[in-house]
Scaffold this motif. Sequence first.
Motif, PDB file in Angstrom:
ATOM      1  N   LEU A 131       0.823  -1.209   0.000  1.00 38.84           N
ATOM      2  CA  LEU A 131       0.000   0.000   0.000  1.00 38.84           C
ATOM      3  C   LEU A 131       0.855   1.257   0.000  1.00 38.84           C
ATOM      4  O   LEU A 131       0.527   2.244  -0.665  1.00 38.84           O
ATOM      5  CB  LEU A 131      -0.947  -0.005   1.195  1.00 38.84           C
ATOM      6  N   ARG A 132       1.945   1.237   0.727  1.00 41.26           N
ATOM      7  CA  ARG A 132       2.847   2.396   0.732  1.00 41.26           C
ATOM      8  C   ARG A 132       3.456   2.623  -0.652  1.00 41.26           C
ATOM      9  O   ARG A 132       3.588   3.754  -1.100  1.00 41.26           O
ATOM     10  CB  ARG A 132       3.957   2.199   1.766  1.00 41.26           C
ATOM     11  N   ALA A 133       3.827   1.534  -1.325  1.00 46.83           N
ATOM     12  CA  ALA A 133       4.390   1.658  -2.669  1.00 46.83           C
ATOM     13  C   ALA A 133       3.344   2.212  -3.648  1.00 46.83           C
ATOM     14  O   ALA A 133       3.651   3.078  -4.472  1.00 46.83           O
ATOM     15  CB  ALA A 133       4.896   0.298  -3.154  1.00 46.83           C
ATOM     16  N   GLN A 134       2.104   1.741  -3.551  1.00 46.89           N
ATOM     17  CA  GLN A 134       1.036   2.260  -4.405  1.00 46.89           C
ATOM     18  C   GLN A 134       0.772   3.733  -4.122  1.00 46.89           C
ATOM     19  O   GLN A 134       0.565   4.532  -5.038  1.00 46.89           O
ATOM     20  CB  GLN A 134      -0.247   1.455  -4.206  1.00 46.89           C
ATOM     21  N   ASN A 135       0.791   4.107  -2.847  1.00 44.48           N
ATOM     22  CA  ASN A 135       0.575   5.495  -2.457  1.00 44.48           C
ATOM     23  C   ASN A 135       1.670   6.393  -3.019  1.00 44.48           C
ATOM     24  O   ASN A 135       1.405   7.478  -3.547  1.00 44.48           O
ATOM     25  CB  ASN A 135       0.510   5.598  -0.930  1.00 44.48           C
ATOM     26  N   GLU A 136       2.903   5.947  -2.930  1.00 40.95           N
ATOM     27  CA  GLU A 136       4.023   6.735  -3.456  1.00 40.95           C
ATOM     28  C   GLU A 136       3.940   6.855  -4.974  1.00 40.95           C
ATOM     29  O   GLU A 136       4.236   7.903  -5.539  1.00 40.95           O
ATOM     30  CB  GLU A 136       5.356   6.117  -3.039  1.00 40.95           C
ATOM     31  N   ALA A 137       3.520   5.784  -5.646  1.00 41.25           N
ATOM     32  CA  ALA A 137       3.366   5.845  -7.101  1.00 41.25           C
ATOM     33  C   ALA A 137       2.298   6.858  -7.497  1.00 41.25           C
ATOM     34  O   ALA A 137       2.477   7.637  -8.443  1.00 41.25           O
ATOM     35  CB  ALA A 137       3.013   4.461  -7.647  1.00 41.25           C
ATOM     36  N   LEU A 138       1.192   6.891  -6.763  1.00 47.56           N
ATOM     37  CA  LEU A 138       0.137   7.870  -7.048  1.00 47.56           C
ATOM     38  C   LEU A 138       0.612   9.290  -6.779  1.00 47.56           C
ATOM     39  O   LEU A 138       0.303  10.215  -7.531  1.00 47.56           O
ATOM     40  CB  LEU A 138      -1.105   7.555  -6.224  1.00 47.56           C
ATOM     41  N   ARG A 139       1.367   9.470  -5.712  1.00 50.16           N
ATOM     42  CA  ARG A 139       1.892  10.811  -5.402  1.00 50.16           C
ATOM     43  C   ARG A 139       2.834  11.293  -6.494  1.00 50.16           C
ATOM     44  O   ARG A 139       2.790  12.448  -6.900  1.00 50.16           O
ATOM     45  CB  ARG A 139       2.625  10.804  -4.062  1.00 50.16           C
TER      46      ARG A 139
END
Length: 99
Positions: free
Chosen positions: A14-22
């Motif tokens: 989830l952190r990796a997905q969040n960073e990708a969206l950011r």
Amino acid sequence: MATKTELGAELELLRAQNEALRSEVRESPEKNMADGSRNETDAMDSLKQLLDEHGIDGENLDALRTQLTDEFTKLQKEYPIAILLSSFAFGFVAGRTFK
């Protein structure tokens, strides 16, 4: 029940997905803003079209609002108990419906 290891792995995903969206938002903020304003414009255009189909324009809407508030004020002065009971009934039905 999920183990601590499984939860940790899901948290990292989830952190990796969040960073990708950011990073995606940082790269193209104009595109995201343009899409939002376009959607709002499309919604307003469709609302105006719907009102036009039914023969309602801005002036008619203002006159209707004024007439409605005047009639409600007159009704409230002439029949206060009826307004009180109808408000209670509406609140009761709305409360039961959206509970």
